[in-house]
Design a protein around this motif. Structure first.
Motif, PDB file in Angstrom:
ATOM      1  N   VAL A 214      -2.256   5.905   1.092  1.00 46.71           N
ATOM      2  CA  VAL A 214      -2.503   4.837   0.117  1.00 46.71           C
ATOM      3  C   VAL A 214      -1.170   4.501  -0.539  1.00 46.71           C
ATOM      4  N   GLU A 215      -0.805   3.222  -0.520  1.00 46.79           N
ATOM      5  CA  GLU A 215       0.541   2.830  -0.924  1.00 46.79           C
ATOM      6  C   GLU A 215       0.717   2.602  -2.423  1.00 46.79           C
ATOM      7  N   ARG A 216      -0.367   2.387  -3.141  1.00 48.01           N
ATOM      8  CA  ARG A 216      -0.258   2.100  -4.574  1.00 48.01           C
ATOM      9  C   ARG A 216      -1.293   2.936  -5.333  1.00 48.01           C
ATOM     10  N   PRO A 217      -0.941   3.443  -6.501  1.00 47.56           N
ATOM     11  CA  PRO A 217      -1.900   4.252  -7.266  1.00 47.56           C
ATOM     12  C   PRO A 217      -3.001   3.382  -7.846  1.00 47.56           C
ATOM     13  N   PRO A 218      -4.226   3.907  -7.906  1.00 46.61           N
ATOM     14  CA  PRO A 218      -5.307   3.145  -8.535  1.00 46.61           C
ATOM     15  C   PRO A 218      -5.078   3.044 -10.041  1.00 46.61           C
ATOM     16  N   VAL A 243       2.706   9.108   1.707  1.00 44.67           N
ATOM     17  CA  VAL A 243       3.664   8.006   1.648  1.00 44.67           C
ATOM     18  C   VAL A 243       4.107   7.875   0.195  1.00 44.67           C
ATOM     19  N   PHE A 244       5.356   7.482  -0.007  1.00 44.46           N
ATOM     20  CA  PHE A 244       5.821   7.352  -1.382  1.00 44.46           C
ATOM     21  C   PHE A 244       5.233   6.109  -2.041  1.00 44.46           C
ATOM     22  N   GLN A 245       5.033   6.225  -3.343  1.00 41.06           N
ATOM     23  CA  GLN A 245       4.561   5.113  -4.160  1.00 41.06           C
ATOM     24  C   GLN A 245       5.641   4.770  -5.191  1.00 41.06           C
ATOM     25  N   GLY A 246       5.321   3.849  -6.102  1.00 43.06           N
ATOM     26  CA  GLY A 246       6.314   3.353  -7.028  1.00 43.06           C
ATOM     27  C   GLY A 246       6.677   4.322  -8.134  1.00 43.06           C
ATOM     28  N   PRO A 270       2.896   3.723  12.316  1.00 46.88           N
ATOM     29  CA  PRO A 270       3.981   2.798  12.655  1.00 46.88           C
ATOM     30  C   PRO A 270       4.344   1.817  11.550  1.00 46.88           C
ATOM     31  N   ARG A 271       3.407   1.502  10.653  1.00 44.06           N
ATOM     32  CA  ARG A 271       3.720   0.585   9.552  1.00 44.06           C
ATOM     33  C   ARG A 271       4.062   1.331   8.270  1.00 44.06           C
ATOM     34  N   LEU A 272       3.272   2.344   7.936  1.00 46.95           N
ATOM     35  CA  LEU A 272       3.472   3.042   6.669  1.00 46.95           C
ATOM     36  C   LEU A 272       4.656   4.001   6.712  1.00 46.95           C
ATOM     37  N   ARG A 273       5.036   4.450   7.890  1.00 48.63           N
ATOM     38  CA  ARG A 273       6.208   5.299   8.078  1.00 48.63           C
ATOM     39  C   ARG A 273       6.214   6.496   7.126  1.00 48.63           C
ATOM     40  N   ASN A 274       5.194   7.324   7.287  1.00 44.59           N
ATOM     41  CA  ASN A 274       5.081   8.524   6.465  1.00 44.59           C
ATOM     42  C   ASN A 274       6.133   9.569   6.783  1.00 44.59           C
ATOM     43  N   ASP A 275       6.977   9.309   7.804  1.00 41.06           N
ATOM     44  CA  ASP A 275       8.094  10.209   8.064  1.00 41.06           C
ATOM     45  C   ASP A 275       9.296   9.908   7.173  1.00 41.06           C
ATOM     46  N   ARG A 320      14.620   1.829   0.868  1.00 38.81           N
ATOM     47  CA  ARG A 320      15.051   1.246  -0.407  1.00 38.81           C
ATOM     48  C   ARG A 320      14.236  -0.003  -0.736  1.00 38.81           C
ATOM     49  N   ALA A 321      14.109  -0.892   0.238  1.00 44.68           N
ATOM     50  CA  ALA A 321      13.380  -2.138  -0.001  1.00 44.68           C
ATOM     51  C   ALA A 321      11.920  -1.871  -0.337  1.00 44.68           C
ATOM     52  N   ARG A 322      11.336  -0.905   0.362  1.00 46.68           N
ATOM     53  CA  ARG A 322       9.922  -0.595   0.100  1.00 46.68           C
ATOM     54  C   ARG A 322       9.741  -0.002  -1.279  1.00 46.68           C
TER      55      ARG A 322
END
Length: 347
Positions: A214-218, A243-246, A270-275, A320-322
């Motif tokens: 999940v890319e953003r915290p609720p 995955v890192f969040q803000g 492939p999109r979220l790149r959890n590596d 960085r951009a993400r």
């Protein structure tokens, strides 16, 4: 790990450190410190290093079957403890959904291995009271008789309620995170009170919370994190999503909603790149600016061959951009320093 009286303290925080399964197998034919890859020297140079240990340290036990639990992570302490010690890990969180993967025997071995190595931990214990107990870490100055920086660390998880410690049973510091629930606020508030009684210069609350990928915290996590800062927490240290969040600067505190992954053997989305992740280095003032948050530096990392390393130029630019995109909604603006991001906190 020490610093001089005239320098700021540099405290490192990582995403999940999972040393089991394929990582454990890979370590059979390489040195313990190989798991830190090209980040080894950077980690060693920190004044303190804090990680979420996403596995148990044992060769005993049987996989958890009392409830649905598809993944089981266990690392051999014969190499894992030297790896943690050599790189200078100062504290680990055990409040997560994998410390009981191989049952009580393996969890007790984990306590023993960390105790024998002198590595403090929070978030799990032989009883509920011990699981909720904060740890104190003293970051010392070379040649000084007294510690220069005292850090209190509390660790809590909302993952896997069946792992929760009981009055007389080992497990984790579990709570269903809900800022509107008086019981949640009471339990966490009581633990924060115990942490404040340690008379810390810096108070950290580690949270292993929320679902994977999940890319953003609720919104409720955002409100809870801000409540923690309002309650005296200096750093909210989140992880669990893989995955890192803000990042958010709130009041006098700092919120890392999720620090992602640091070491593991996981399949890569492939999109979220959890590596891809970061080493988060918090700079805290010493001397005339004693115990003041000064900056946060984010060093891009990547998991490759069951080890963590520095990213290449293109991957660093992506990370960085993400991170900038994810943090913009919190009003956070980073400066770029080479391949790293820097957030000024003392302006």
């Amino acid at each position: 790990m020490t610093t001089s009286a005239t320098d700021d303290f540099r405290l490192g925080f990582t995403g999940d450190v999972m040393l089991g399964r394929l990582v454990n197998e890979r370590q059979r034919d390489r040195a313990p410190t190989a798991v830190w890859g090209t980040m080894y020297r950077r980690l060693r140079d920190l004044d303190a290093l804090c990680v979420n240990l996403e596995c148990c340290l044992s060769t005993r036990g049987t996989p958890w079957t009392r409830s649905y639990h598809p993944f089981h992570f266990r690392a051999n302490p014969a190499w894992a403890v030297p790896a943690l010690s050599d790189v200078g890990v100062s504290w680990v969180s055990l409040a997560n959904n994998h410390v009981l993967d191989f049952g009580v025997d393996a969890l007790e071995d984990t306590f023993g291995a960390l105790d024998d190595a002198g590595i403090p931990y929070s978030g799990a214990g032989p009883t509920e009271r011990e699981a909720w107990a904060p740890a104190a870490v003293e970051v010392a100055v070379d040649g000084a008789d007294d510690p220069a920086l005292r850090v209190a660390l509390l660790a809590v998880t909302d993952n896997t309620p069946e792992f929760a410690a009981g009055d007389d049973s080992p497990g984790t510091a579990y709570v269903a995170v809900d800022p509107d629930d008086p019981d949640c606020r009471s339990r966490v508030g009581s633990a924060l009170g115990r942490a404040r009684r340690l008379d810390p210069d810096l108070l950290v609350c580690s949270l292993h919370w929320g679902p994977n990928m999940v890319e953003r915290p609720p919104e409720r996590f955002r409100r809870f994190a801000r409540w923690l800062v309002d309650s005296g927490v200096d750093l909210v240290y989140g992880h669990s999503a893989h995955v890192f969040q803000g990042v958010e600067r709130y009041g006098d505190g700092l919120i890392l909603y999720d620090t992602g992954d640091f070491v593991d053997d996981y399949a890569v989305h492939p999109r979220l790149r959890n590596d891809r992740g970061f080493l988060f280095t918090l700079r805290v003032g010493a001397g005339g600016d004693a115990h003041r948050l000064r900056s946060l530096r984010l060093t891009p990392t990547v998991v490759r061959d069951c080890a963590v390393g520095r990213t290449g130029r293109r991957a660093a630019a992506w990370s960085r951009a993400r991170m900038c995109e994810l943090s913009a909604s919190f009003g956070t603006e980073f400066a770029v320093d080479g391949r790293e991001l820097v957030l000024r906190l003392d302006s």
